[in-house]
Design a protein around this motif. Sequence first.
Motif, PDB file in Angstrom:
ATOM      1  N   LYS A 133      18.945   4.020 -13.314  1.00  0.00           N
ATOM      2  CA  LYS A 133      18.538   3.090 -14.383  1.00  0.00           C
ATOM      3  C   LYS A 133      17.088   2.650 -14.191  1.00  0.00           C
ATOM      4  O   LYS A 133      16.318   2.573 -15.153  1.00  0.00           O
ATOM      5  N   ILE A 134      16.703   2.367 -12.950  1.00  0.00           N
ATOM      6  CA  ILE A 134      15.355   1.890 -12.647  1.00  0.00           C
ATOM      7  C   ILE A 134      14.327   3.010 -12.764  1.00  0.00           C
ATOM      8  O   ILE A 134      13.163   2.757 -13.028  1.00  0.00           O
ATOM      9  N   GLY A 135      14.757   4.264 -12.630  1.00  0.00           N
ATOM     10  CA  GLY A 135      13.841   5.392 -12.787  1.00  0.00           C
ATOM     11  C   GLY A 135      13.635   6.231 -11.548  1.00  0.00           C
ATOM     12  O   GLY A 135      12.712   7.048 -11.492  1.00  0.00           O
ATOM     13  N   PHE A 136      14.482   6.056 -10.529  1.00  0.00           N
ATOM     14  CA  PHE A 136      14.396   6.910  -9.347  1.00  0.00           C
ATOM     15  C   PHE A 136      14.767   8.342  -9.732  1.00  0.00           C
ATOM     16  O   PHE A 136      15.596   8.566 -10.617  1.00  0.00           O
ATOM     17  N   GLY A 154       0.766  -1.237   0.000  1.00  0.00           N
ATOM     18  CA  GLY A 154       0.000   0.000   0.000  1.00  0.00           C
ATOM     19  C   GLY A 154       0.798   1.290   0.000  1.00  0.00           C
ATOM     20  O   GLY A 154       0.216   2.372   0.120  1.00  0.00           O
ATOM     21  N   PHE A 155       2.121   1.199  -0.152  1.00  0.00           N
ATOM     22  CA  PHE A 155       2.915   2.424  -0.231  1.00  0.00           C
ATOM     23  C   PHE A 155       2.734   3.070  -1.602  1.00  0.00           C
ATOM     24  O   PHE A 155       2.491   2.387  -2.597  1.00  0.00           O
ATOM     25  N   LYS A 156       2.883   4.378  -1.650  1.00  0.00           N
ATOM     26  CA  LYS A 156       2.745   5.127  -2.904  1.00  0.00           C
ATOM     27  C   LYS A 156       4.098   5.592  -3.459  1.00  0.00           C
ATOM     28  O   LYS A 156       4.214   5.870  -4.646  1.00  0.00           O
ATOM     29  N   ILE A 157       5.086   5.683  -2.565  1.00  0.00           N
ATOM     30  CA  ILE A 157       6.410   6.205  -2.936  1.00  0.00           C
ATOM     31  C   ILE A 157       7.461   5.387  -2.197  1.00  0.00           C
ATOM     32  O   ILE A 157       7.232   4.960  -1.062  1.00  0.00           O
ATOM     33  N   LEU A 158       8.605   5.202  -2.831  1.00  0.00           N
ATOM     34  CA  LEU A 158       9.778   4.630  -2.173  1.00  0.00           C
ATOM     35  C   LEU A 158      10.841   5.720  -2.190  1.00  0.00           C
ATOM     36  O   LEU A 158      11.189   6.228  -3.257  1.00  0.00           O
ATOM     37  N   GLN A 159      11.295   6.115  -1.013  1.00  0.00           N
ATOM     38  CA  GLN A 159      12.254   7.208  -0.885  1.00  0.00           C
ATOM     39  C   GLN A 159      13.510   6.711  -0.182  1.00  0.00           C
ATOM     40  O   GLN A 159      13.429   5.990   0.804  1.00  0.00           O
ATOM     41  N   PHE A 160      14.646   7.124  -0.708  1.00  0.00           N
ATOM     42  CA  PHE A 160      15.930   6.851  -0.057  1.00  0.00           C
ATOM     43  C   PHE A 160      16.435   8.163   0.532  1.00  0.00           C
ATOM     44  O   PHE A 160      16.586   9.149  -0.179  1.00  0.00           O
ATOM     45  N   ASN A 161      16.720   8.165   1.823  1.00  0.00           N
ATOM     46  CA  ASN A 161      17.103   9.383   2.528  1.00  0.00           C
ATOM     47  C   ASN A 161      18.595   9.664   2.505  1.00  0.00           C
ATOM     48  O   ASN A 161      19.000  10.789   2.787  1.00  0.00           O
ATOM     49  N   ALA A 180      25.185   1.926  -6.668  1.00  0.00           N
ATOM     50  CA  ALA A 180      23.792   2.132  -6.261  1.00  0.00           C
ATOM     51  C   ALA A 180      23.172   3.294  -7.025  1.00  0.00           C
ATOM     52  O   ALA A 180      22.035   3.195  -7.499  1.00  0.00           O
ATOM     53  N   ILE A 181      23.905   4.369  -7.183  1.00  0.00           N
ATOM     54  CA  ILE A 181      23.393   5.541  -7.899  1.00  0.00           C
ATOM     55  C   ILE A 181      23.042   5.169  -9.344  1.00  0.00           C
ATOM     56  O   ILE A 181      21.959   5.507  -9.834  1.00  0.00           O
TER      57      ILE A 181
END
Length: 161
Positions: free
Chosen positions: A131-134, A109-116, A125-126
């Motif tokens: 590449k995935i679209g973050f 049920g999450f709407k966003i995935l955020q990396f702090n 990782a960057i």
Amino acid sequence: MNIIIREYQDKDIPSMIDVWNEVVEDGNAFPQIESLTYEQAKNFFASQTYTGVAVDGDEILGLYILHPNNIGRCGHISNASYAVKKGCRGRSIGEKLVRDSIKQGRKHGFKILQFNAVVSTNTAAIRLYEKIGFHKLGIIPEGFMMKDGSYIDIILYYIEL
């Protein structure tokens, strides 16, 4: 190699501890300073919204945790952390973990995935996140203390689920 991503099981915890603590001890990605003990790990992994593991047969190659980034009116935003076993990096395991966390985030049920706090020197990782679209939100100068005590920039990223 037949890598699958699945929900962790209690029998996985000792291997998960090894993988998690490798990243903590390297001191260049996770904010944690202290390694997890068995009891701490058991509680920590169980307290997440979802904890996934990358396995090849019975071998744990990596893992991720998924949980709310905040509470209440911001509880629809999730956060995740990933760890891949040394010697297994560079084999697209991280990508499989990230993609599964996106799927699980939607499912929960999450709407966003955020990396702090993506450490600016974590170029693998960057590259993967972009590449995935973050989307890059911005940079916090000297937001991360390296193992040697020096400070380095962190980058915030998000993707809509």
